[in-house]
Scaffold this active site. Structure first.
Site, short mmCIF file in Angstrom:
data_model
loop_
_atom_site.label_atom_id
_atom_site.label_comp_id
_atom_site.label_asym_id
_atom_site.label_seq_id
_atom_site.Cartn_x
_atom_site.Cartn_y
_atom_site.Cartn_z
N TYR A 118 -98.38 37.20 -12.31
CA TYR A 118 -97.46 36.64 -13.30
C TYR A 118 -98.04 36.85 -14.70
O TYR A 118 -98.90 36.11 -15.16
CB TYR A 118 -97.15 35.17 -12.98
CG TYR A 118 -95.89 35.04 -12.14
CD1 TYR A 118 -95.67 35.92 -11.08
CD2 TYR A 118 -94.91 34.09 -12.41
CE1 TYR A 118 -94.51 35.84 -10.31
CE2 TYR A 118 -93.75 34.00 -11.64
CZ TYR A 118 -93.56 34.88 -10.59
OH TYR A 118 -92.41 34.82 -9.83
N ASP A 121 -96.63 36.49 -17.39
CA ASP A 121 -96.18 35.52 -18.39
C ASP A 121 -97.13 34.33 -18.44
O ASP A 121 -97.00 33.47 -19.32
CB ASP A 121 -94.74 35.05 -18.11
CG ASP A 121 -94.55 34.44 -16.73
OD1 ASP A 121 -95.27 34.82 -15.79
OD2 ASP A 121 -93.68 33.56 -16.59
N ASP A 150 -79.22 35.06 -15.72
CA ASP A 150 -79.88 33.79 -15.45
C ASP A 150 -79.09 32.67 -16.12
O ASP A 150 -78.01 32.92 -16.68
CB ASP A 150 -81.35 33.81 -15.93
CG ASP A 150 -82.25 33.00 -15.01
OD1 ASP A 150 -82.00 31.79 -14.86
OD2 ASP A 150 -83.19 33.57 -14.42
N ASP A 170 -84.09 32.79 -5.63
CA ASP A 170 -85.13 31.78 -5.83
C ASP A 170 -84.57 30.51 -6.46
O ASP A 170 -83.53 30.53 -7.11
CB ASP A 170 -86.24 32.34 -6.74
CG ASP A 170 -85.68 32.78 -8.10
OD1 ASP A 170 -84.63 33.44 -8.11
OD2 ASP A 170 -86.28 32.44 -9.14
N GLU A 171 -85.29 29.44 -6.25
CA GLU A 171 -85.07 28.17 -6.95
C GLU A 171 -83.59 27.77 -7.00
O GLU A 171 -83.08 27.37 -8.04
CB GLU A 171 -85.63 28.27 -8.38
CG GLU A 171 -87.13 28.53 -8.39
CD GLU A 171 -87.70 28.75 -9.78
OE1 GLU A 171 -88.82 28.30 -10.02
OE2 GLU A 171 -87.04 29.40 -10.63
N HIS A 191 -79.78 29.95 -10.56
CA HIS A 191 -79.97 30.64 -11.85
C HIS A 191 -78.64 31.25 -12.32
O HIS A 191 -78.59 32.37 -12.81
CB HIS A 191 -81.04 31.71 -11.75
CG HIS A 191 -82.43 31.14 -11.59
ND1 HIS A 191 -83.18 30.72 -12.67
CD2 HIS A 191 -83.18 30.89 -10.50
CE1 HIS A 191 -84.34 30.24 -12.24
NE2 HIS A 191 -84.37 30.33 -10.93
N TRP A 249 -91.65 37.10 -17.13
CA TRP A 249 -90.57 36.15 -17.39
C TRP A 249 -90.63 35.79 -18.87
O TRP A 249 -91.70 35.60 -19.44
CB TRP A 249 -90.73 34.90 -16.52
CG TRP A 249 -90.69 35.22 -15.06
CD1 TRP A 249 -91.74 35.20 -14.19
CD2 TRP A 249 -89.54 35.64 -14.30
NE1 TRP A 249 -91.31 35.56 -12.92
CE2 TRP A 249 -89.97 35.83 -12.97
CE3 TRP A 249 -88.20 35.85 -14.61
CZ2 TRP A 249 -89.12 36.25 -11.96
CZ3 TRP A 249 -87.34 36.25 -13.60
CH2 TRP A 249 -87.80 36.45 -12.29
#
Ligand code: ACM
Length: 542
Positions: A432, A434, A204, A340-341, A277, A482
């Site tokens: 999730y 986290d 990442d 992603d992202e 990432h 995460w």
């Protein structure tokens, strides 16, 4: 669902354990995840020094594990034999007679004079052994001899098999490095809950955690950041701890982790993030990025970073080299490429990327990402593997072989399943781990959100919008850990458990058998096991 395979010996005292809830004194069978079918009868089987384990060659590896599980707390090692003779035995058997069970299913029968665990293959035996451990007093999980406990197993007949074939947890080793020994402990705890898939998030913006022989700077430079943000990224001005953080797994470490998990019938899915990432990798090899003349360092803050790989032929070849080494290390049929992202600002500003878009006849940056993912999909497919990506890989057109991991709600999963793609359901609002599990003011700092245990438990991985045919594409579900706000392995356990126990039941148990009160009743006993295993679970609300 129920396969009458074992001879049914219904004695008059037998109790059909429907929702397994005998509230006042606690449930008679506190097994998590809840078996499909369990029928208690009177009496117990007692394990002592004279009990033997009967196993043939096929079941021997699982028999050795059973031996290893029981020996530390009991203080004696059960003998392995091929025939019990007149001895009281725990028999493990792989046989055609159990072919009616689903993959990973097992039948477990406990009678006063013997225990039989049967399955059509080793994973089923292993899961049966996990159930057997949970039928014993919690002290059996201790790693040192426990005096004065009678090792009683209640007489019961269980037939069990999983609802889903992908029962996963994700551990993010990139934001905070997780030492190998802690990962191995995490795998042991997963096995107890019949999880069978561990996604290791290895790369990442803030760190690259896997040794790649061809590109040593990925870890020499990419595995270390100068410092880390203190507090939440939303709290400005940012403050930093001034401490270098990092670490990585050598290829030998990875081999050990993969072997350890495989021994426990858990597949390790590597996740190598691209095209976003990517800052730690670009810091190590600036030519992979869109601004090769601007030096970068692995990121010290949390959030979505604008740095992105530049989709040149050289960059694609580089990441395919990385994936080649990854495939050598991970036998997993599934290789996760993130996706992603991926912020497209640098692509929009880059003459190189704009020229590429034109040359390939693509419409825009979304199609550029889709084209890039398709290159990786074709590469992995040629090597006999399947690409998995977060649901953004739907944008601009899905690669033919891709499996979609639906995280931004269920929509991505629904779209993918309807177009005939396999999906793993991992929506933020249910999976999730986290996210906060209780009132923010009483919990340690987390990324945000609100995912208490009852929310996790209430999740159904099959979206209502899917027909029965489409629903077959839902491979299962996965919980995400995460680690931006999970700084150490103790805290990883705190965020994972007990919610992962709830998710284990979502992933394994029959939907009709799920009942939150029953689960909580069993969980109150189950946490005693976690305590003995020194798992730092979040204490239950009273
Ligand atoms: C994700 O949480 N960005 C997959």
């Amino acid at each position: 669902m129920f396969h009458p395979i074992l001879p049914v010996i219904l004695v008059s005292t037998s109790i059909i354990v429907g929702q397994v809830g005998l509230a006042a004194q606690g449930p008679a069978l506190a097994v998590i995840p809840q078996p499909i079918q369990a029928e208690l009868s009177g009496g117990v089987f007692v394990i002592d020094e004279n009990t033997v384990i009967v196993a043939d060659t096929a079941s021997m590896p699982e028999a050795c594990k059973l031996q290893d599980y029981l020996a530390p707390a009991m203080g004696f090692r059960l003998k392995l034999v091929e025939n019990a003779g007149s001895q009281r035995a725990i028999t493990l058997r792989i046989a055609d007679a159990f072919a009616g069970l689903a993959d990973e299913g097992y039948a477990l029968s406990v009678a006063p004079d013997g225990i039989l665990i049967g399955a059509k293959a080793r994973p089923g035996l292993f899961h049966g052994i996990q159930t057997l451990r949970q039928l014993l007093p919690p002290a059996v999980f201790r790693l040192a001899r426990v005096e004065g406990v009678r090792w009683e197993v209640p007489c019961v007949r269980i037939e069990d098999q999983p609802r889903f074939k992908w029962r996963g947890l994700l551990v993010d080793t990139a934001r905070h490095f997780v030492p190998k020994s802690s990962l191995l402990k995490f795998i042991d705890t997963m096995a107890l809950h019949k999880f069978n898939s561990l996604q290791l998030h290895l790369t990442d913006d803030q760190g690259w955690r896997i040794e790649i022989k061809k590109y040593p700077k990925l870890t020499e430079i990419g595995a270390w950041r100068d410092e880390t943000l203190v507090g939440h990224a939303r709290t400005k001005p940012w403050q930093f701890d001034g401490r270098r953080h990092g670490g990585f797994y050598t290829q030998n470490d990875i081999r050990e982790i993969v072997r350890y998990a495989a021994d426990r019938h858990i597949n390790v899915v590597p996740e190598i993030e691209m095209p976003g990432h990517a800052r730690a990798a670009i810091s190590a090899y600036p030519r992979l990025g869109c601004n090769p003349d601007t030096p970068l360092k692995p990121w010290a803050v949390w959030g979505v970073c604008p740095d992105i790989f530049c989709p040149t032929d050289e960059m694609i070849a580089f990441m395919q080299d990385v994936l080649t080494e990854v495939m050598e290390l991970f036998p997993s049929p599934f290789i996760h490429i993130g996706g992603d992202e991926a912020v497209k600002d640098q692509w929009k500003a880059s003459p190189v990327v704009q020229a590429r878009i034109k040359e390939l006849g693509l419409k825009d940056e979304a199609e550029m990402q889709s084209w890039f993912v398709k290159q990786m999909d074709a590469f992995l497919t040629r090597h006999g593997r399947r690409l998995v990506g977060w649901d953004e890989i739907l944008e601009g057109g899905l690669a033919p072989g891709a499996v979609v991991m639906s995280w931004r709600g269920e929509k991505g999963g629904i779209t993918a399943a309807k177009s005939g793609h396999d999906v793993v359901m991992a929506p933020t609002s249910y999976t999730y781990l986290d996210y906060y599990q209780g009132p923010k003011e009483r919990e340690p700092l987390a990324i945000g959100g609100d995912v208490p245990i009852e929310k996790v438990y209430g999740y159904d991985p099959i979206p209502a919008e899917l027909s029965a045919d489409e629903a077959r594409h839902v491979l299962g579900t996965q919980g995400q850990l995460w680690s931006e706000y999970i700084p150490n392995p103790r805290h990883l356990e705190y965020m994972a458990y007990p919610r992962a126990a709830a998710l284990a039941e979502v992933a394994w148990s029959a939907k009709e058998r799920r009942d939150f009160d029953s689960f909580m009743n069993r969980l109150r006993q189950h946490v005693q096991r976690l305590q003995v295993m020194d798992v730092n679970f979040r204490p239950l609300d009273k």
